[in-house]
Design an enzyme around this catalytic site. Structure first.
Site, PDB file in Angstrom:
ATOM      1  NE  ARG A   1      17.696 -42.406 -58.088  1.00 32.74           N
ATOM      2  CZ  ARG A   1      18.052 -41.645 -59.133  1.00 32.74           C
ATOM      3  NH1 ARG A   1      17.687 -40.374 -59.188  1.00 32.74           N
ATOM      4  NH2 ARG A   1      18.766 -42.161 -60.122  1.00 32.74           N
TER       5      ARG A   1
ATOM      6  NE  ARG B   1      22.802 -30.172 -63.867  1.00 34.05           N
ATOM      7  CZ  ARG B   1      22.243 -30.113 -62.659  1.00 34.05           C
ATOM      8  NH1 ARG B   1      22.497 -29.099 -61.853  1.00 34.05           N
ATOM      9  NH2 ARG B   1      21.432 -31.067 -62.238  1.00 34.05           N
TER      10      ARG B   1
ATOM     11  CE  LYS C   1      17.944 -31.732 -61.790  1.00 33.02           C
ATOM     12  NZ  LYS C   1      17.979 -32.795 -62.799  1.00 33.02           N
ATOM     13  CB  SER C   2      19.443 -37.663 -58.160  1.00 32.60           C
ATOM     14  OG  SER C   2      20.085 -37.228 -59.323  1.00 32.60           O
TER      15      SER C   2
ATOM     16  CD  GLN D   1      18.490 -39.707 -66.574  1.00 28.67           C
ATOM     17  OE1 GLN D   1      18.259 -39.959 -67.746  1.00 28.67           O
ATOM     18  NE2 GLN D   1      18.609 -38.471 -66.135  1.00 28.67           N
TER      19      GLN D   1
ATOM     20  NE  ARG E   1      23.720 -29.782 -69.284  1.00 29.18           N
ATOM     21  CZ  ARG E   1      23.218 -30.373 -68.222  1.00 29.18           C
ATOM     22  NH1 ARG E   1      23.887 -31.325 -67.621  1.00 29.18           N
ATOM     23  NH2 ARG E   1      22.044 -29.993 -67.742  1.00 29.18           N
TER      24      ARG E   1
ATOM     25  CE  LYS F   1      23.931 -36.241 -68.919  1.00 29.45           C
ATOM     26  NZ  LYS F   1      23.213 -37.283 -68.166  1.00 29.45           N
TER      27      LYS F   1
ATOM     28  CG  ASP G   1      24.089 -33.729 -64.080  1.00 25.67           C
ATOM     29  OD1 ASP G   1      24.036 -34.078 -65.276  1.00 25.67           O
ATOM     30  OD2 ASP G   1      23.367 -34.223 -63.199  1.00 25.67           O
TER      31      ASP G   1
END
Ligand code: S3P
Length: 437
Positions: A24, A392, A19-20, A167, A348, A344, A317
């Site tokens: 990008r 998650r 995902k990251s 981030q 969490r 998050k 994560d």
């Protein structure tokens, strides 16, 4: 969706793209000149929102029938003002990285997101971006919806990160792309470096040195980025779910192919190994500047461990799924340095503590730590866990349900689409007993 007590997890699989790296690739592709080709892009909701945002900002983004994505970029500083609100959905990464890009463009844009994203703090990116010359007008607590008025004459800055956040680092570097001269970010605690790696791949000049205050990343502004062909590795944060399922369920044997092994992302693997998991890393190689490998795991007894705070950025994560492994391990697991988990997609720390308690596991929630008393095997289960718009949390408790005495359901499996489309099908194919609803 409900997870029912299951037997072994067996087989070979690939998980969706990282995902990251996917966010990008679309963003940097849109800032490059020429065409970029992206294979293995994560087609989850978060990334699709980023694709739509880059299109709304004037880049051409297209998917062909074989699943290859193409981006025709507009060059540094070349994005145009969107004529619609940019809805980033559930994605903190999409919103914060995009704010960095917008901050040094001469345009006005309005960002919003779902209820989860609208509750998340944006001050951490607003502070450095204001220093660079952007104006940001947000709701109470610097929350979305937010208007950014970017500056066509942004100033380069040197910024020491007050919070370990890739981030924030990436937002400042992205803003620095369209500022003259050198923009530096000082990272007291290293975080995932996908932005640095990918900017280099596209031709930016990035210098990284170890200084007294931490890692100093310096970008020379206004580079010419050239379109590239990339393959996105499998997401280690998605791989974590089948890996933990296989680690816990007796008789399991699982191989996952082509998983990203960036050292800033592999904290869960290190921790599982410390707990006694039998993991092999095979076929290591590099793709688009990122380390990639196949991971094999066999079930075996797991023991509780103490997870140090310094490891948090490399598995930030993965704490919910680690807490699941800890619940089924023998002995106590203590995880430290978790303050960031509170901001998050959900809080969490408390979501994990509440969910485990509901499933019959003894847990202590501290301000920035969690202690899980392992049950050395199946947990009682028999609960419905609230996912609070958090993918998650949903996937973690579905994995726990596979190793419970009674089924565990999640109230809303919808958020899984944000990062792991096909989760239920993949897990079912490996032997997990997941049923709807
Ligand atoms: C991400 C960085 C991490 C992580 C998030 C993705 C990124 O957040 O939790 O899922 O792609 O840069 P922070 O950097 O804010 O800790």
């Amino acid at each position: 969706m409900t997870a029912n007590p299951s037997e072994a997890i067996e087989g070979r699989a690939r998980v969706p793209g990282d995902k990251s790296i996917s966010h990008r690739a679309l963003m940097i592709g849109a800032l490059a000149t020429g065409q970029s080709t992206i294979e293995g892009l994560l087609e989850g909701e978060d990334v699709l929102r980023t694709a739509a945002a880059m299109q709304a900002l004037g880049a051409e983004v297209e998917r062909d029938s074989s699943g290859t994505w193409r981006v025709w970029g507009r060059g540094i500083g070349g994005l145009i003002e969107p004529d619609q609100v940019l809805d980033m959905g559930n994605s903190g990464t999409g919103a914060r990285l995009l704010l960095g890009i917008l901050a040094s463009h001469s345009l006005t844009a309005i960002l919003t997101g779902d209820a989860s994203l609208r509750s998340r703090p944006m001050a951490r990116v607003a502070a450095p971006l204001r220093e660079m010359g952007a104006q940001l007008l947000a709701r109470e607590g610097c929350r979305l919806p937010l208007t950014v008025v970017g500056s066509g004459e942004a100033a380069p800055i040197s910024y020491k990160l007050p919070v370990a956040s890739a981030q924030v680092k990436s937002a400042v570097l992205f803003a620095g792309l369209n500022a003259p001269g050198a923009t530096s970010v000082i990272e007291p605690t290293p975080t995932r470096d996908h932005t640095e790696r990918m900017l280099r791949t596209f031709g930016a000049n990035i210098n990284i040195v170890q200084g007294n205050e931490g890692r100093v990343i310096t970008l020379q502004g206004q580079p010419e980025l050239m379109g590239q062909s990339l393959r996105v590795p499998g997401d280690p944060s998605s791989a974590a779910f089948p890996l933990v399922a296989a680690a816990m369920l007796p008789g399991s044997r699982l191989s996952l192919e082509g998983i990203g092994m960036n050292p800033h992302r592999t904290g869960l693997i290190d921790t599982l190994q410390e707990m006694g998991a039998r993991i092999e890393i095979e076929n290591p190689h590099e793709e688009a500047g990122e380390p990639v490998a196949d991971i094999s795991i066999e079930a075996g007894p797991l023991s509780g461990v103490e997870v140090p705070a310094w490891r948090a950025p490399s598995m930030i994560d993965e704490y919910p799924i680690l807490a699941v492994a800890a619940a089924c391990a023998q002995g106590v697991t203590v995880m430290h340095g978790l303050a960031e988990l509170r901001v998050k997609e959900s809080d969490r720390l408390s979501a994990v503590a509440r969910g485990l308690t509901a499933c019959g596991v003894e847990v202590e929630e501290g301000p920035d730590s969690v202690t899980v008393h392992g049950m050395a095997g199946r947990v009682p289960g028999g609960a419905v866990v609230e996912t609070a718009l958090d993918h998650r949390i949903a996937m973690s408790f579905l994995v726990l349900g596979l190793n419970a005495e009674r089924p565990i359901a999640v109230d809303d499996a919808g958020p899984i689409e944000t990062s792991f489309p096909g989760f239920a099908e993949l897990m079912t194919g490996l032997g997990a007993k997941l049923t709807a609803p």
